[in-house]
Design a protein around this motif. Structure first.
Motif, PDB file in Angstrom:
ATOM      1  N   ASP A  11     -16.592  73.615 116.212  1.00 14.36           N
ATOM      2  CA  ASP A  11     -16.350  75.229 116.485  1.00 14.36           C
ATOM      3  C   ASP A  11     -16.526  76.031 117.876  1.00 14.36           C
ATOM      4  O   ASP A  11     -15.698  76.463 118.366  1.00 14.36           O
ATOM      5  N   GLN A  14     -13.982  74.538 120.364  1.00 15.08           N
ATOM      6  CA  GLN A  14     -12.828  75.880 120.378  1.00 15.08           C
ATOM      7  C   GLN A  14     -13.250  77.146 121.030  1.00 15.08           C
ATOM      8  O   GLN A  14     -12.322  77.649 121.778  1.00 15.08           O
ATOM      9  N   SER A  15     -14.312  77.643 120.563  1.00 13.77           N
ATOM     10  CA  SER A  15     -14.606  79.093 121.164  1.00 13.77           C
ATOM     11  C   SER A  15     -14.816  78.733 122.737  1.00 13.77           C
ATOM     12  O   SER A  15     -14.222  79.853 123.263  1.00 13.77           O
ATOM     13  N   GLN A  17     -13.057  77.046 124.765  1.00 19.18           N
ATOM     14  CA  GLN A  17     -11.968  77.040 125.304  1.00 19.18           C
ATOM     15  C   GLN A  17     -10.934  78.290 125.233  1.00 19.18           C
ATOM     16  O   GLN A  17     -10.043  78.515 125.872  1.00 19.18           O
ATOM     17  N   LYS A  18     -11.584  79.098 124.308  1.00 19.08           N
ATOM     18  CA  LYS A  18     -10.681  80.228 124.056  1.00 19.08           C
ATOM     19  C   LYS A  18     -11.192  81.491 125.022  1.00 19.08           C
ATOM     20  O   LYS A  18     -10.381  82.267 125.383  1.00 19.08           O
ATOM     21  N   ASN A  19     -12.293  81.484 125.234  1.00 21.52           N
ATOM     22  CA  ASN A  19     -13.073  82.888 125.887  1.00 21.52           C
ATOM     23  C   ASN A  19     -13.758  82.264 127.154  1.00 21.52           C
ATOM     24  O   ASN A  19     -14.701  81.374 126.873  1.00 21.52           O
ATOM     25  N   GLU A  20     -13.497  82.694 128.211  1.00 25.44           N
ATOM     26  CA  GLU A  20     -14.626  82.518 129.600  1.00 25.44           C
ATOM     27  C   GLU A  20     -15.973  82.798 129.015  1.00 25.44           C
ATOM     28  O   GLU A  20     -16.263  83.724 128.599  1.00 25.44           O
ATOM     29  N   GLY A 220      -9.904  69.122 127.027  1.00 26.48           N
ATOM     30  CA  GLY A 220      -9.543  70.296 127.077  1.00 26.48           C
ATOM     31  C   GLY A 220     -10.323  70.785 128.430  1.00 26.48           C
ATOM     32  O   GLY A 220     -10.682  70.050 129.164  1.00 26.48           O
TER      33      GLY A 220
END
Length: 566
Positions: A11, A14-15, A17-20, A220
């Motif tokens: 998790d 994933q987090s 990679q989604k948000n700077e 990623g």
């Protein structure tokens, strides 16, 4: 129980990679863990990635002391002694379950490094610089009282000793409790995640990393306003990626420690002593959990820092020092060594200067790309190292973004497992919870006390996980509960994580570890649904590490040498 598991790891990746992020920290040793905790407490959105397991490098291979660096006084490094020495009490108060005060004896002999006067003055200065409370300050013993206190110290040419306070710790668990606290506060953390490259923006400033998940194989990108490189012995590798590895660089030295059963090495005091070889080295011999461990060596290391070997020369050097320093029931041989560990220290050397000018201080490097790197320093000073570099990060972000600068928040921040009333409340907590384990959970005293000492206030989670039956899935009930907790709350991904770093069994209870290793591997294989290839790789990893730890090849070489002599 705060979850910190494989699911958390995935998790978090994933987090990230989604948000700077505001800050990405590379390296999950004590320094990187401390930086992550410090930054997260200042309101920075912080992530940490570690290519192997937390504390799998230098941070689990120290002398396992939170100590002030008495030897620094010989180098007149007054500021270092003051800063690092005063940190001991802070670490103890924030994590008393894994930081144990102990009286350290420093014996001195005719012709040795220290004498009565220099020892008395040196320990006085040490106590004052380290702000030791009056009840724990040094005192001096004459030769007879020295031998009365520790009968196994050699009495020939003994002139006396000084007794002062140091703090023993479990370095791997100290790192882990820092990581877990950062996780509790919202930091995004993932072990077994290797940085494979650096990312740059249009102004050629570092703005993130590329990575490979070493478990799933997925790759990623993670973007961050600031990137800190705290990779210990691998700091220069990241600087190479950045093209900024110039000027000062790392000089790695190897340190070896050996573990011997207490019956073979039955000292009751911790001892800091001159090696008898007039080589300027000093050693520690420290009782722990029915064992005595002794070290360390200090030799230049130029090979892969992941698994520095232990040689017959290392073993014979340490054993010779012990045999000449102590009057033991029998002279120690390699057969008496149950286990050992070897790690590398990332020291800082400036180009054009000699090895004798190597610095043991921590230092921050900032490249033109904005990459911040930190190296050097000591386990004890991890919190101050973190404070220094996060000060820099916070200052830059306050100038470049709408972030409002905050100073450090960690001086009085209890680590995970440390909710025991600080150092003043720890004794009562330890006694009460040990009784709780005995009365309500059917533990014997030894097991109950060890669990409370290892997990502190998190021991209640362990108690609740204890099965009723004596064994479950081939594991004793205590091991089963500890492994469950490791999987759910300590991000145990490989069997070696549990066997070596979470439980310390491979170092301090190696025979028990050999009894349970297959059951641990089998259980984790079912838990994670490994295929046969993965299970075999995990088994090989444990066996390779065990071969390095139990020194089987060195013992074979020793016996072959004896046989040839006969």
């Amino acid at each position: 129980m705060k979850e910190f598991s494989e699911k958390t790891r995935l998790d978090n990746l994933q987090s990230m990679q989604k948000n700077e992020l505001d800050l990405l920290v590379i390296g999950g040793g004590i320094t990187g863990s401390g930086i992550t905790l410090d930054a997260q407490t200042r309101g920075l959105k912080t992530g940490l990635v570690e290519m192997r397991d937390f504390a799998s490098g230098t941070s689990s291979r120290s002398t396992k002391l939170v100590h002030g660096g008495l030897r620094y006084l010989k180098q007149a490094a007054i500021n270092e002694v003051h800063e690092v020495g005063s940190e001991r009490a802070i670490v103890y108060n924030n994590a008393p379950q894994i930081t144990t005060p102990l009286k350290m004896m420093l014996p001195f002999y005719n012709g040795g490094t220290f004498g009565p006067f220099s020892t008395a003055i040196g320990l006085d200065v040490y106590d004052r610089l380290a702000q030791v409370k009056s009840s724990e300050r040094k005192y001096m013993l004459d030769p007879q009282k020295t031998v009365d206190r520790e009968p196994f110290i050699k009495s020939e040419n003994l002139k006396g000793s000084g007794v002062y306070v140091e703090y023993r710790t479990d370095d791997a668990r100290l790192t882990l409790e820092v990581v877990k606290k950062a996780n509790e506060l919202g930091a995004l953390i993932a072990n077994y995640t290797k940085v494979t490259g650096l990312l740059y923006n249009a102004e050629n400033k570092v703005c993130g990393v590329t990575f490979e998940d070493m478990i799933t194989g997925e790759t990623g990108e993670i973007y961050a306003k600031k990137v800190v490189n705290s990779c210990g012995p691998w700091v220069d590798e990241i600087r190479d990626m950045d093209g900024s590895n110039e000027g000062k660089h790392l000089h790695l030295t190897k340190g070896v420690h050996l573990v011997i059963d207490h019956e073979k090495f039955p000292i009751s005091n911790s001892i800091y002593f001159d090696t008898p070889f007039h080589d300027g080295r000093m050693m520690f011999a420290i009782p722990r959990e029915g064992k005595t461990y002794i070290g360390t060596t200090d030799t230049t290391w130029t090979e892969d820092p992941k698994e520095p070997n232990i040689t017959i020369k290392d073993v014979t050097y340490i054993l010779a020092a012990a045999n000449q320093m102590f009057d033991l029931p029998e002279q120690l041989t390699p057969d008496d060594v149950e286990s050992g560990w070897s790690g590398v220290r990332p020291l800082i050397q400036e180009e054009g200067k000699s090895p004798s000018e190597i610095s043991r201080k921590d230092e921050i490097f900032k490249s033109e790309s904005g990459l911040l790197s930190i190296a050097g320093g000591k386990l004890t000073g991890y919190r101050k190292m973190a404070e220094k570099i996060v000060n820099e990060v916070a200052f830059e972000l306050s100038n470049e973004t709408d972030y409002e600068y905050q100073s450090q928040q960690t001086e009085n921040l209890t680590l995970s497992g440390g909710e025991v009333g600080g150092d003043e409340g720890w004794k009562n907590y330890f006694e009460d919870m040990s009784e709780e384990g005995i009365i309500n959970y059917d533990l014997n005293r030894d097991d109950s006390e060890k669990l409370v000492q290892r997990y502190g206030s998190n021991v209640t989670d362990i108690f609740e996980l204890l099965p009723k039956e004596e064994t479950k899935d081939g594991l004793p009930r205590v091991d089963w509960a500890m492994l469950q907790y490791g999987l759910k709350a300590e991000m145990v991904e490989h069997p070696i994580d549990y066997l070596l770093r979470r439980s310390s069994q491979m170092l301090f209870d190696i025979n028990h570890m050999k009894d349970i290793e297959n059951s641990v591997i089998d259980y984790m294989s079912d838990y994670y649904n490994w295929d046969e290839e993965t299970k075999q790789a995990m088994t090989d990893e444990v066996n390779e590490k065990l071969k390095l730890t139990d020194l089987s090849e060195i013992k074979d070489a020793y016996h072959n040498h004896i046989a040839k002599e006969v």
